[in-house]
Design a protein around this motif. Structure first.
Motif, short mmCIF file in Angstrom:
data_model
loop_
_atom_site.label_atom_id
_atom_site.label_comp_id
_atom_site.label_asym_id
_atom_site.label_seq_id
_atom_site.Cartn_x
_atom_site.Cartn_y
_atom_site.Cartn_z
N GLU A 83 -4.39 10.14 0.21
CA GLU A 83 -3.75 9.68 1.45
C GLU A 83 -4.58 10.07 2.67
O GLU A 83 -4.68 9.30 3.63
CB GLU A 83 -2.35 10.28 1.55
CG GLU A 83 -1.37 9.71 0.52
CD GLU A 83 -0.06 10.47 0.49
OE1 GLU A 83 0.06 11.48 1.22
OE2 GLU A 83 0.85 10.06 -0.26
N LYS A 121 -2.76 13.70 -4.41
CA LYS A 121 -2.08 12.72 -3.55
C LYS A 121 -2.48 12.92 -2.08
O LYS A 121 -2.78 11.96 -1.37
CB LYS A 121 -0.57 12.89 -3.68
CG LYS A 121 0.11 11.96 -4.70
CD LYS A 121 0.19 10.54 -4.20
CE LYS A 121 0.90 9.62 -5.17
NZ LYS A 121 2.34 9.90 -5.24
N LYS A 122 -2.47 14.17 -1.61
CA LYS A 122 -2.84 14.46 -0.21
C LYS A 122 -4.28 14.05 0.05
O LYS A 122 -4.60 13.50 1.12
CB LYS A 122 -2.64 15.94 0.10
CG LYS A 122 -3.01 16.32 1.55
CD LYS A 122 -2.70 17.76 1.85
CE LYS A 122 -3.14 18.17 3.26
NZ LYS A 122 -2.43 17.42 4.31
N LYS A 182 0.84 -1.21 0.00
CA LYS A 182 0.00 0.00 0.00
C LYS A 182 0.87 1.25 0.00
O LYS A 182 0.64 2.19 -0.75
CB LYS A 182 -0.90 -0.01 1.24
CG LYS A 182 -1.97 1.06 1.25
CD LYS A 182 -2.74 1.01 2.56
CE LYS A 182 -3.40 -0.32 2.77
NZ LYS A 182 -4.10 -0.41 4.06
N ASN A 183 1.90 1.25 0.84
CA ASN A 183 2.81 2.38 0.89
C ASN A 183 3.56 2.54 -0.42
O ASN A 183 3.81 3.66 -0.87
CB ASN A 183 3.81 2.22 2.05
CG ASN A 183 3.15 2.32 3.40
OD1 ASN A 183 2.13 2.99 3.54
ND2 ASN A 183 3.72 1.67 4.41
N LEU A 198 1.26 4.28 -2.88
CA LEU A 198 1.09 5.70 -2.59
C LEU A 198 2.31 6.51 -2.99
O LEU A 198 2.21 7.72 -3.21
CB LEU A 198 0.79 5.90 -1.11
CG LEU A 198 -0.59 5.42 -0.65
CD1 LEU A 198 -0.71 5.50 0.86
CD2 LEU A 198 -1.69 6.24 -1.30
N ASN A 199 3.47 5.84 -3.07
CA ASN A 199 4.69 6.54 -3.46
C ASN A 199 4.86 6.61 -4.98
O ASN A 199 5.77 7.27 -5.47
CB ASN A 199 5.92 5.86 -2.84
CG ASN A 199 6.01 6.09 -1.34
OD1 ASN A 199 5.60 7.14 -0.86
ND2 ASN A 199 6.52 5.12 -0.61
#
Length: 300
Positions: free
Chosen positions: A290, A286-287, A193-194, A197-198
């Motif tokens: 997240e 993105k923000k 998942k991380n 998101l990157n």
């Protein structure tokens, strides 16, 4: 616990020094700052910081007046006063009004770190005590729990839709893309998942398009997906700004204005809606994504 700080001082240099100390020595995060009491009181209500560093002598509302106003609102804020004033009477009044400690100007790094750590220790102790109280309360409640009561489960899709509904964008074309993209990310393990998101947004859009092809036998233009999502989030920013204009204490405005958006951009959008600015706020896709993932994890 990552403590949230807010700084109030009419000297930009002092604000910068305090912010650098907090960041450099990993004392917490600075979520906002102001050079006057009026803006500060509004921000503190919306952002809910743990610790506020406030100058005693400010134009308009002074530091003691700010502390008094915030205390009236029952906000759980810890205040550290900053000033060159040496008057024992004024310092005593500040402590009476509810400040925790007093920092003398010019700023001394060691003193700032020491005092902030003392306040953090107090906050951590309160948190431990609260957790014990909550544990005893839960044990008491457990005794009265009826095992035959079934708690309905809510799907992640419905939880995402609930957030989008609160933002007023559930009917937007891009809302379905947001739902599917968030589900795509949430189904991954934490490490994967991380990693997702990157990645670049364009890569996430390609993965979403591939999911459409595999699950629904349909294909979309990557650019069209991006535009739909951007329009939906822009609409959410406008809706949040309008909520803040109508009621600064609105539950959804307080919850989402800083977690899904940059609060400075929300304020720009509010000024634009009021006709005070020619430019509205900007979004970060993105923000936003997240922020919703964090919201789903922490709230539901």
């Amino acid at each position: 616990m990552n403590h949230r700080f807010y700084i109030i001082d009419d000297d930009k240099g002092v604000r910068r020094v305090l912010k650098n100390i907090i960041i450099q020595y990993d004392l917490g995060i600075v979520i906002g700052e102001a050079d006057n009491g009026k803006d500060a009181i509004k921000d503190i209500q919306a952002l809910d910081p743990h610790i506020v560093l406030v100058d005693l002598l400010l134009p308009g509302l002074d530091g003691i007046s700010i502390v008094t106003e915030i205390k009236k609102m029952k906000c759980a804020v810890n205040f550290i006063m900053i000033s060159q004033v040496t008057s024992k009477e004024m310092i005593s009044k500040a402590y009476t009004m509810g400040i925790e400690f007093f920092i003398n100007k010019p700023i001394n790094v060691v003193e700032v770190i020491s005092i902030i750590n003392k306040v953090k220790e107090k906050l951590n102790m309160h948190e431990v005590i609260s957790s014990f109280e909550q544990a005893f309360h839960n044990m008491s409640m457990l005794k009265d729990y009826k095992s035959n009561i079934k708690i309905p489960t809510v799907s992640e899709r419905d939880r995402i839709k609930k957030v989008l509904s609160q933002l007023g964008i559930l009917g937007e074309a891009g809302s379905n893309d947001l739902v599917e993209l968030l589900l795509l990310i949430l189904k991954q393990e934490d490490t994967e998942k991380n990693g997702l998101l990157n990645r670049k947004l364009s890569e996430l859009y390609k993965m979403l398009n591939k999911r459409y092809q595999n699950d629904h036998k349909t294909s979309c233009n990557i650019g069209a997906i991006e535009q739909r999502i951007r329009r939906a989030i822009n609409k959410a920013l406008k809706n949040i700004a309008n909520m803040g204009i109508e009621d600064y204490g609105n539950e959804f405005f307080i919850r989402y204005s800083n977690t899904l958006f940059d609060f400075k951009e929300v304020r720009k959008q509010m000024d634009f809606a009021r006709g005070k600015s020619n430019y509205g706020g900007k979004i970060s896709i993105k923000k936003f994504i997240e922020g919703i993932i964090v919201e789903l994890k922490n709230v539901f």
